[in-house]
Design a protein around this motif. Structure first.
Motif, PDB file in Angstrom:
ATOM      1  N   PRO A  21     -90.009 -26.287  57.099  1.00  0.00           N
ATOM      2  CA  PRO A  21     -90.516 -25.913  58.402  1.00  0.00           C
ATOM      3  C   PRO A  21     -92.008 -25.450  58.395  1.00  0.00           C
ATOM      4  CG  PRO A  21     -88.402 -24.649  57.652  1.00  0.00           C
ATOM      5  CD  PRO A  21     -89.202 -25.141  56.458  1.00  0.00           C
ATOM      6  N   ASP A  22     -92.591 -25.541  59.658  1.00  0.00           N
ATOM      7  CA  ASP A  22     -93.642 -24.771  59.893  1.00  0.00           C
ATOM      8  C   ASP A  22     -93.451 -23.050  59.774  1.00  0.00           C
ATOM      9  OD1 ASP A  22     -93.293 -23.264  62.548  1.00  0.00           O
ATOM     10  OD2 ASP A  22     -92.739 -25.484  62.899  1.00  0.00           O
ATOM     11  N   PRO A  23     -94.440 -22.302  59.616  1.00  0.00           N
ATOM     12  CA  PRO A  23     -94.088 -20.875  59.211  1.00  0.00           C
ATOM     13  C   PRO A  23     -93.351 -20.192  60.365  1.00  0.00           C
ATOM     14  CG  PRO A  23     -96.328 -21.443  58.668  1.00  0.00           C
ATOM     15  CD  PRO A  23     -95.991 -22.815  59.418  1.00  0.00           C
ATOM     16  N   GLU A  24     -93.563 -20.715  61.751  1.00  0.00           N
ATOM     17  CA  GLU A  24     -92.806 -19.766  62.567  1.00  0.00           C
ATOM     18  C   GLU A  24     -91.559 -20.236  62.551  1.00  0.00           C
ATOM     19  OE1 GLU A  24     -92.277 -19.907  67.473  1.00  0.00           O
ATOM     20  OE2 GLU A  24     -93.903 -21.103  66.560  1.00  0.00           O
ATOM     21  N   THR A  25     -91.109 -21.643  62.410  1.00  0.00           N
ATOM     22  CA  THR A  25     -89.707 -21.908  62.295  1.00  0.00           C
ATOM     23  C   THR A  25     -88.899 -21.654  60.717  1.00  0.00           C
ATOM     24  OG1 THR A  25     -90.425 -23.936  63.416  1.00  0.00           O
ATOM     25  CG2 THR A  25     -88.367 -24.181  62.283  1.00  0.00           C
ATOM     26  N   TYR A  26     -89.718 -21.290  59.734  1.00  0.00           N
ATOM     27  CA  TYR A  26     -89.178 -20.756  58.521  1.00  0.00           C
ATOM     28  C   TYR A  26     -88.587 -19.479  58.615  1.00  0.00           C
ATOM     29  CZ  TYR A  26     -89.096 -19.195  53.763  1.00  0.00           C
ATOM     30  OH  TYR A  26     -88.594 -19.003  52.454  1.00  0.00           O
ATOM     31  N   ALA A  27     -89.269 -18.680  59.674  1.00  0.00           N
ATOM     32  CA  ALA A  27     -88.631 -17.100  59.641  1.00  0.00           C
ATOM     33  C   ALA A  27     -87.272 -17.428  60.457  1.00  0.00           C
ATOM     34  CB  ALA A  27     -89.556 -16.461  60.587  1.00  0.00           C
ATOM     35  N   LEU A  28     -87.158 -18.458  61.404  1.00  0.00           N
ATOM     36  CA  LEU A  28     -86.001 -18.661  62.234  1.00  0.00           C
ATOM     37  C   LEU A  28     -84.842 -19.169  61.081  1.00  0.00           C
ATOM     38  CD1 LEU A  28     -87.404 -20.314  65.413  1.00  0.00           C
ATOM     39  CD2 LEU A  28     -86.712 -17.949  65.158  1.00  0.00           C
ATOM     40  N   ALA A  29     -85.279 -19.915  60.417  1.00  0.00           N
ATOM     41  CA  ALA A  29     -84.395 -20.749  59.499  1.00  0.00           C
ATOM     42  C   ALA A  29     -83.932 -19.693  58.544  1.00  0.00           C
ATOM     43  CB  ALA A  29     -84.872 -21.795  58.827  1.00  0.00           C
ATOM     44  N   LYS A  30     -84.795 -18.861  58.083  1.00  0.00           N
ATOM     45  CA  LYS A  30     -84.203 -17.718  57.066  1.00  0.00           C
ATOM     46  C   LYS A  30     -83.123 -16.897  57.940  1.00  0.00           C
ATOM     47  CE  LYS A  30     -85.921 -14.136  54.030  1.00  0.00           C
ATOM     48  NZ  LYS A  30     -87.229 -13.273  53.640  1.00  0.00           N
ATOM     49  N   ARG A  31     -83.190 -16.607  59.230  1.00  0.00           N
ATOM     50  CA  ARG A  31     -82.028 -15.473  59.734  1.00  0.00           C
ATOM     51  C   ARG A  31     -80.865 -16.538  59.876  1.00  0.00           C
ATOM     52  NH1 ARG A  31     -87.067 -13.699  62.557  1.00  0.00           N
ATOM     53  NH2 ARG A  31     -86.258 -14.965  64.338  1.00  0.00           N
ATOM     54  N   ALA A  32     -81.085 -17.868  60.325  1.00  0.00           N
ATOM     55  CA  ALA A  32     -79.966 -18.685  60.765  1.00  0.00           C
ATOM     56  C   ALA A  32     -79.209 -19.247  59.566  1.00  0.00           C
ATOM     57  CB  ALA A  32     -80.468 -19.816  61.545  1.00  0.00           C
ATOM     58  N   TYR A  33     -80.129 -19.654  58.427  1.00  0.00           N
ATOM     59  CA  TYR A  33     -79.360 -20.161  57.207  1.00  0.00           C
ATOM     60  C   TYR A  33     -79.648 -19.361  55.918  1.00  0.00           C
ATOM     61  CZ  TYR A  33     -79.919 -23.668  60.881  1.00  0.00           C
ATOM     62  OH  TYR A  33     -79.802 -24.558  62.065  1.00  0.00           O
ATOM     63  N   GLU A  62    -103.595 -17.369  57.437  1.00  0.00           N
ATOM     64  CA  GLU A  62    -102.318 -16.749  57.860  1.00  0.00           C
ATOM     65  C   GLU A  62    -101.031 -17.439  57.433  1.00  0.00           C
ATOM     66  OE1 GLU A  62    -100.097 -15.574  62.157  1.00  0.00           O
ATOM     67  OE2 GLU A  62    -102.263 -16.286  62.220  1.00  0.00           O
ATOM     68  N   ALA A  63    -101.113 -18.700  57.450  1.00  0.00           N
ATOM     69  CA  ALA A  63     -99.860 -19.422  56.697  1.00  0.00           C
ATOM     70  C   ALA A  63     -99.600 -19.100  55.273  1.00  0.00           C
ATOM     71  CB  ALA A  63    -100.125 -21.036  56.995  1.00  0.00           C
ATOM     72  N   MET A  64    -100.810 -19.190  54.611  1.00  0.00           N
ATOM     73  CA  MET A  64    -100.888 -18.809  53.067  1.00  0.00           C
ATOM     74  C   MET A  64    -100.382 -17.364  52.898  1.00  0.00           C
ATOM     75  SD  MET A  64    -104.211 -20.724  51.611  1.00  0.00           S
ATOM     76  CE  MET A  64    -104.591 -22.508  51.676  1.00  0.00           C
ATOM     77  N   GLY A  65    -100.621 -16.578  53.637  1.00  0.00           N
ATOM     78  CA  GLY A  65    -100.268 -15.031  53.556  1.00  0.00           C
ATOM     79  C   GLY A  65     -98.739 -14.918  53.998  1.00  0.00           C
ATOM     80  N   GLU A  66     -98.252 -15.742  54.990  1.00  0.00           N
ATOM     81  CA  GLU A  66     -96.721 -16.027  55.005  1.00  0.00           C
ATOM     82  C   GLU A  66     -96.039 -16.363  53.939  1.00  0.00           C
ATOM     83  OE1 GLU A  66     -95.047 -14.905  57.648  1.00  0.00           O
ATOM     84  OE2 GLU A  66     -96.671 -13.749  58.326  1.00  0.00           O
ATOM     85  N   ALA A  67     -96.657 -17.571  53.320  1.00  0.00           N
ATOM     86  CA  ALA A  67     -95.881 -17.953  52.150  1.00  0.00           C
ATOM     87  C   ALA A  67     -95.843 -16.906  50.961  1.00  0.00           C
ATOM     88  CB  ALA A  67     -96.675 -19.338  51.902  1.00  0.00           C
ATOM     89  N   ALA A  68     -97.056 -16.418  50.963  1.00  0.00           N
ATOM     90  CA  ALA A  68     -97.033 -15.394  49.648  1.00  0.00           C
ATOM     91  C   ALA A  68     -96.259 -14.279  49.784  1.00  0.00           C
ATOM     92  CB  ALA A  68     -98.563 -14.776  49.500  1.00  0.00           C
TER      93      ALA A  68
END
Length: 546
Positions: free
Chosen positions: A256-268, A336-342
């Motif tokens: 997912p894109d970074p925003e959706t990754y956070a949603l996916a982490k909570r949902a799945y 910002e995306a790289m920081g989220e991934a890190a």
């Protein structure tokens, strides 16, 4: 597909291609979905007792392919859409749309979607006009997606439903086509992606069948691990359906894109570290430019012909002759995306076709390493890399970048690249040999549904590097069949961090296997694209038989 119970199987009487240095012997024993042993056929058959026996009949057993980048959900959707494949003129494209409407008979006002549109195959290289789109579907909103995935066309009914008007501004990193103050129906990059999300999805029953067809398609080409290369939040209900109805029988890695990754982490939460019911969220995905054949890839050196053939008269540069395409994200957004991934300690994939986009990715990785040392250890992936410069490869190697090349561009759009960039620059696309010499892990993909996920065609492209018109495009970048096979097996498994589970035939790894009618290491190079996948096994279960 109904999932069968895993059993003990002995594969024998054929060639065994392990993708490892050591020999497999003459047989492979599979037990409970994993490779149990390699060795002499007589000994394994005797020791296996009542295990099932698969006589290879002289064919070749090898690891199943790992899809390094595609769009699984879009492949599923494509099974429900009109195909414009093979349309060699605007008239043929309109004819195919009209033929689809006569057969499908959608109700008045229902959306009609089309795929496989490629204006570069038309004699004049021009896009369909708004009048032609309206004439093709006068009673239905119509969306036509370009093969590149970065360009789309909408008819007037679709534009009206989406609220697009002549005064609607183009977003940063995208274009809404306008000429003389009127809409043309053309959109590219961020403009396309924003409005494409608002096109209604098919119903649940249609989608179930579509996902089944998509998996069968991948399996028919010997692929058992597939990718959703840009999951957005609108796709999460589809994953709910896939998991809730247990529809996945291949492994699906979603990015997912970074925003959706956070949603996916909570949902799945059960799908983050490993596959659960076939689904795993492998990391995050961003895209930094467009497509070279669509002339939206971000280049350090201008395209030939300026802004011609883009479907929109506006030029980003004041001088159309200096048109270099454009980026879709600022350095700050990329960092910002790289920081989220890190912070999440997860992988980041970046779509980069042009060398200016590759430069942005490398530049930001260098800056990100200052704040997050070890970012390269998360196996960042540069997706496509069509025109990454050879001068940029040593930096990519130092930063731990994996390069996933769309090498089949050489055949499918090589002649177009010659027109867009000139022969010298076009010869340097997909620099597989140069990347391998720099020590960069190289993988290959087809970006399905852009083209079919045909791995043997891709292997042939990497080895031969011939365009559709027979031009040898960058002979110095040709690689051996063994190197090409590694790119779609063990290297691709490494890209996913799954090299201990997939990509070669070794005791303890998953029994993701294929049977082919020829040994690709022994077949003449010109025949590689004709090798047939006879059977595909996912964890010891036959999921495809030719």
């Amino acid at each position: 597909m109904e999932k069968e119970k895993k059993s003990r199987i002995v594969f024998y009487n054929g060639e065994i291609l392990t993708m490892e240095k050591r020999s497999a012997g003459t047989a492979v024993l599979v037990e409970n979905g994993k490779i149990r042993a390699l060795g002499d056929a007589g000994e394994l058959l005797e020791a296996a007792g009542d295990a099932a026996r698969v006589d290879l009949e002289g064919n070749t057993l090898m690891p199943a392919f790992v899809d390094a980048h595609s769009h699984f959900t879009q492949v599923a959707f494509s099974t429900l859409q009109a195909s414009l494949e093979g349309a060699g003129s605007r008239e043929e494209a309109v004819g195919k749309l009209q033929a689809f409407l006569r057969t499908a008979r959608p109700p008045k006002g229902a959306w009609v979607l089309a795929r496989d549109y490629d204006h570069t195959a038309f004699p004049d290289g021009r896009h369909l006009t708004l009048a032609e789109l309206d004439g093709a579907a006068p009673e239905n909103p119509l969306f036509v997606q370009h093969k590149s995935g970065h360009i789309g066309l909408f008819n007037s009914l679709a534009l009206k439903l989406l609220g697009v008007r002549p005064d609607t501004p183009s977003p940063e990193g995208g274009r809404i086509g306008k000429e003389d103050g009127r809409l043309t129906g053309y959109m590219e990059e961020n403009a396309l992606f924003a409005f494409q999300k608002r096109v209604p999805m098919p119903g649940p029953e249609e989608l179930e069948g579509a996902f089944e067809k998509a998996q069968k398609l991948y399996a028919s080409f010997g692929i058992t691990t597939v990718q959703d290369g840009m999951a957005v939040k609108e796709m999460l209900p589809l994953y709910d359906m896939l998991l809730g109805k247990d529809l996945l029988w291949l492994d699906l890695a979603a990015y997912p894109d970074p925003e959706t990754y956070a949603l996916a982490k909570r949902a799945y939460p059960g799908c983050m570290e490993t596959y659960w019911k076939g689904l795993r969220f492998g990391g995050m995905k961003i895209f930094l430019d467009g497509s070279p054949q669509g002339r939206t890839a971000w280049m350090r050196t201008p395209y030939l012909g300026g802004t011609e053939d883009r479907g929109a008269k506006e030029a980003r540069s004041e001088n159309a002759k200096e048109y270099c395409g454009y980026g879709t994200m600022t350095d700050e957004n990329v960092l910002e995306a790289m920081g989220e991934a890190a912070r999440e300690e997860t992988q980041l994939l970046a779509h980069c076709n042009g060398d200016a986009a590759a430069e942005q990715y490398l530049r930001c990785l260098e800056r990100a390493e200052e704040d997050w040392p070890g970012l390269g250890g998360l196996r960042p992936v540069l997706i496509h890399g069509q025109l990454i410069g050879r001068d940029q490869l040593p930096r990519a190697a130092r930063l731990g970048v994996i390069l996933s090349l769309f090498v089949a561009h050489v055949y499918h759009w090589g002649d177009v690249h010659i027109r867009n960039f000139g022969l010298e620059r076009a010869c340097k696309i997909s620099p597989a040999a140069s990347a391998l010499r720099c020590g960069i892990p190289v993988t290959f993909h087809q970006d399905a549904p852009v083209i079919l996920p045909d791995m043997f065609e891709t292997i042939w492209c990497a080895v031969r590097r011939l365009t559709k018109q027979g031009v040898l495009l960058g002979g110095e970048e040709r690689i051996s069949p063994a190197q090409a096979l590694r790119a779609v097996t063990i290297n691709a498994a490494y890209q996913y961090g799954e090299e201990k589970r997939k990509g070669s035939i070794v005791p303890g790894k998953q029994a993701d296997l294929i049977v082919t009618d020829k040994n690709p290491l022994k077949a003449p190079a010109k025949e590689l694209r004709n090798i047939q996948v006879l059977r595909t096994y996912k964890e010891g279960v036959c999921v495809y038989s030719r």
